[in-house]
Scaffold this motif. Structure first.
Motif, PDB file in Angstrom:
ATOM      1  N   SER A  47       0.825  -1.215   0.000  1.00 53.39           N
ATOM      2  CA  SER A  47       0.000   0.000   0.000  1.00 53.39           C
ATOM      3  C   SER A  47       0.853   1.255   0.000  1.00 53.39           C
ATOM      4  O   SER A  47       0.507   2.257  -0.650  1.00 53.39           O
ATOM      5  N   GLN A  98      -8.538   1.081   0.230  1.00 54.08           N
ATOM      6  CA  GLN A  98      -8.845  -0.202   0.844  1.00 54.08           C
ATOM      7  C   GLN A  98     -10.065  -0.143   1.753  1.00 54.08           C
ATOM      8  O   GLN A  98     -10.883  -1.047   1.749  1.00 54.08           O
ATOM      9  N   ASP A 180      -6.276  -0.675  -4.380  1.00 55.93           N
ATOM     10  CA  ASP A 180      -5.690  -1.189  -3.143  1.00 55.93           C
ATOM     11  C   ASP A 180      -6.721  -2.063  -2.444  1.00 55.93           C
ATOM     12  O   ASP A 180      -7.641  -1.564  -1.807  1.00 55.93           O
ATOM     13  N   GLU A 181      -6.577  -3.379  -2.583  1.00 53.69           N
ATOM     14  CA  GLU A 181      -7.522  -4.356  -2.004  1.00 53.69           C
ATOM     15  C   GLU A 181      -8.966  -3.997  -2.386  1.00 53.69           C
ATOM     16  O   GLU A 181      -9.818  -3.760  -1.525  1.00 53.69           O
ATOM     17  N   THR A 184     -11.920  -6.390  -0.835  1.00 58.98           N
ATOM     18  CA  THR A 184     -11.788  -6.887   0.533  1.00 58.98           C
ATOM     19  C   THR A 184     -13.134  -7.155   1.183  1.00 58.98           C
ATOM     20  O   THR A 184     -13.346  -8.160   1.840  1.00 58.98           O
ATOM     21  N   SER A 213      -3.320  -6.835  -3.628  1.00 57.18           N
ATOM     22  CA  SER A 213      -4.254  -7.794  -3.042  1.00 57.18           C
ATOM     23  C   SER A 213      -3.508  -8.869  -2.263  1.00 57.18           C
ATOM     24  O   SER A 213      -2.353  -9.184  -2.538  1.00 57.18           O
ATOM     25  N   HIS A 214      -4.215  -9.415  -1.238  1.00 58.71           N
ATOM     26  CA  HIS A 214      -3.710 -10.611  -0.561  1.00 58.71           C
ATOM     27  C   HIS A 214      -4.470 -11.855  -1.022  1.00 58.71           C
ATOM     28  O   HIS A 214      -4.214 -12.944  -0.533  1.00 58.71           O
ATOM     29  N   ASP A 215      -5.402 -11.675  -1.963  1.00 59.61           N
ATOM     30  CA  ASP A 215      -6.205 -12.784  -2.465  1.00 59.61           C
ATOM     31  C   ASP A 215      -5.488 -13.410  -3.659  1.00 59.61           C
ATOM     32  O   ASP A 215      -5.653 -12.985  -4.804  1.00 59.61           O
ATOM     33  N   ASP A 455      -4.506 -10.491   5.224  1.00 59.78           N
ATOM     34  CA  ASP A 455      -3.874 -11.259   4.157  1.00 59.78           C
ATOM     35  C   ASP A 455      -3.929 -12.739   4.499  1.00 59.78           C
ATOM     36  O   ASP A 455      -4.257 -13.145   5.611  1.00 59.78           O
TER      37      ASP A 455
END
Length: 529
Positions: A47, A98, A180-181, A184, A213-215, A455
């Motif tokens: 980020s 986010q 940014d995400e 979410t 992303s953390h996905d 995440d």
């Protein structure tokens, strides 16, 4: 290969008062019309890298190294004046933040907030401006766009607020979109719809997308290239299939391994007793009143929901944003009016007087979706966790020791109890929220999206923690989530909600392996395809 539309060279950034840089020589190029994903754990610098591109920091907070440059259409964004940069922000480069609840102004209607962005850069006014906003709300699939134009952020679901943020970022048809995400707070189906929309716009308009992303499954499905960040550095970068199929760095291998490792629900004793029975629970909201203040139009948010919960069991409730999941559990706790019955310890919680309900609340606790919003910024961790105990046992001399014990139980160092929420990571704040609920030794904990903003590695830590606590303390959970993987990891029974109704209710294995309702099939297809 397309020429880069954005080139970041040797980006190093230090926050004032901190000796160690938080970004170390970050370099990458983003070809026009492509999707580059930045992935990594919380705190890896994803980020901050995105925010640095548009210098969305206070100038006195940060310092870039002399060698740093961010080249956009031949200009170094780090060298532009604030006035010159404002012509780029929102017009040439859009940004999806986010957390929409903090990014949107709570005092203004969402339609007017989108209109402000369009008016500032395009000069539209009056009916033309109103139509442009409504068209954008339709484009990001917000139902009843004309009505939602006049809604305030708190009147929308988490998913709807995120779609408003996406509409705002797309308002001026930017060349580059930094997301940014962006998904979410969204359920799997809406995630797919939104990302399909972004992919479609990217192809139609030549839009370039920097996706954070953390996905990881979502990244694999939509990105062209991946850059893996760790401790402020890019440790690996390449085409998406190369990174996922043949990662070279140990950190990347660990990150992908965490994504594949499954968690299995704990075994449940077949003789476990039913401890909560819900029959025909309904919630109506007043949409319109007469001149005399009487309701003339109602909206049914929860429609005749029924289920049971056994001791030590986890009931997972899944469904799209706005399906009634959070409303259902708020009604269970009598935080909002409802009809039907909620039988707990032989009493109907919806029928008893408030004085009789208060002692029962100790056994029914809740962990809210966003720990940053639900934890008071004015209280330290000791005060936050101890708050419930002080309500029920104000003269207990062992309150601080109880806080120490519960912090150890949730994996927090007790020495941190004098710190404040903003000094913790997202995963640590979620542990604080769990500790606050756990300290009262409840029999049931309601978990409202406990891992949605985390995440994958931290999600796994929190899910394993919840499982461990369930065994240790004999807890029953009601788990609300749009994440099918989280539901599958912990749940013994699953209820699927759509438009306020439970459309499928069965053992978790049956729901995931042999779903009966068409909506359930579509929901799972969006996740596992």
């Amino acid at each position: 290969m397309n020429s880069p539309i954005l080139a970041v060279h040797n980006l190093s950034l230090t926050f004032n008062g901190v000796a160690e840089p938080c970004l170390h020589d970050v370099s990458f190029e983003l070809p026009a019309g492509k999707i580059l994903a930045l992935v990594g754990e919380s705190g890896s610098g994803k980020s901050i890298t995105a925010l640095s591109i548009l210098r969305l920091f206070h100038p006195q907070q940060i310092k870039f190294s002399i060698a740093s440059s961010i080249i956009w259409k031949g200009r170094d964004l780090l060298q532009l004046s604030e006035r010159e940069l404002n012509r780029v922000r929102g017009a040439e480069i859009g940004f999806i933040f986010q957390e929409p609840m903090t990014a949107l102004n709570p005092l203004h209607q969402v339609g007017k907030q989108i209109a402000e962005v369009i008016s500032l850069h395009q000069g539209l006014r009056g009916p033309a401006l109103h139509k442009a906003v409504v068209d954008l709300l339709h484009q990001v699939q917000i139902p009843d766009a004309q009505e939602k134009y006049h809604a305030y952020p708190h009147q929308l679901s988490g998913g709807q607020r995120q779609r408003v943020m996406i509409a705002m970022a797309l308002a001026n048809q930017p060349t580059l979109l930094i997301a940014d995400e962006p998904t979410t707070a969204l359920d799997a189906q809406v995630q797919k719809h939104i990302l399909d929309l972004l992919k479609s716009l990217q192809q139609q308009l030549g839009l370039t997308l920097l996706l954070i992303s953390h996905d990881l499954p979502m990244v694999r499905r939509y990105a062209d290239e991946v850059a893996v960040m760790h401790q402020g550095r890019i440790v690996e970068r390449g085409p998406v299939e190369v990174i996922f199929n043949n990662p070279q760095q140990a950190y990347t291998q660990e990150l992908l391994g965490l994504n594949e490792a499954a968690i299995q629900p704990i075994s449940l004793a077949t003789e476990a007793a039913e401890i909560l029975t819900v029959n025909n629970l309904s919630v109506d909201f007043v949409v319109q009143k007469s001149f005399w203040g009487r309701p003339t139009q109602l909206f049914r948010a929860v429609d005749n929901a029924s289920f049971t919960l056994r001791a030590g069991q986890t009931l997972g409730i899944i469904g799209e944003s706005g399906s009634g999941k959070s409303t259902l559990v708020q009604a269970l706790l009598r935080l909002i009016p409802a009809t039907g019955s909620v039988i707990w310890q032989g009493q109907n919680l919806l029928a008893i007087k408030p004085q009789a309900l208060r002692p029962l609340r100790r056994d029914l606790q809740m962990v809210f979706q966003d720990p940053f919003s639900s934890l008071s910024p004015r209280l330290n961790v000791l005060e936050i966790i101890a708050e419930g105990l002080k309500v029920f046992n104000p003269r207990d001399p062992n309150i601080e020791q109880a806080v120490i014990d519960v912090m150890q139980a949730v994996g927090l160092e007790p020495a941190l109890r004098y710190r404040y929420p903003h000094e913790f990571s997202g995963g640590q704040r979620q542990r604080i929220a769990i500790a606050r609920a756990l300290i009262l030794k409840p029999k049931i904990i309601i978990l409202d999206e406990p891992t949605s903003a985390l995440d994958r590695s931290v999600q796994r830590q929190v899910l394993l923690l919840l499982q461990q606590l369930q065994v240790q303390f004999g807890l029953a959970y009601i788990l609300i989530s749009h994440d099918c993987r989280a539901i599958r990891a912990l749940s013994h029974q699953v209820a699927v909600m759509q438009r306020g109704k439970i459309v499928e209710y069965a053992a978790a294995d049956e729901v995931f392996n042999d779903p009966q309702a068409e909506y359930t099939k579509a929901l799972l297809q969006a996740v596992y395809d």
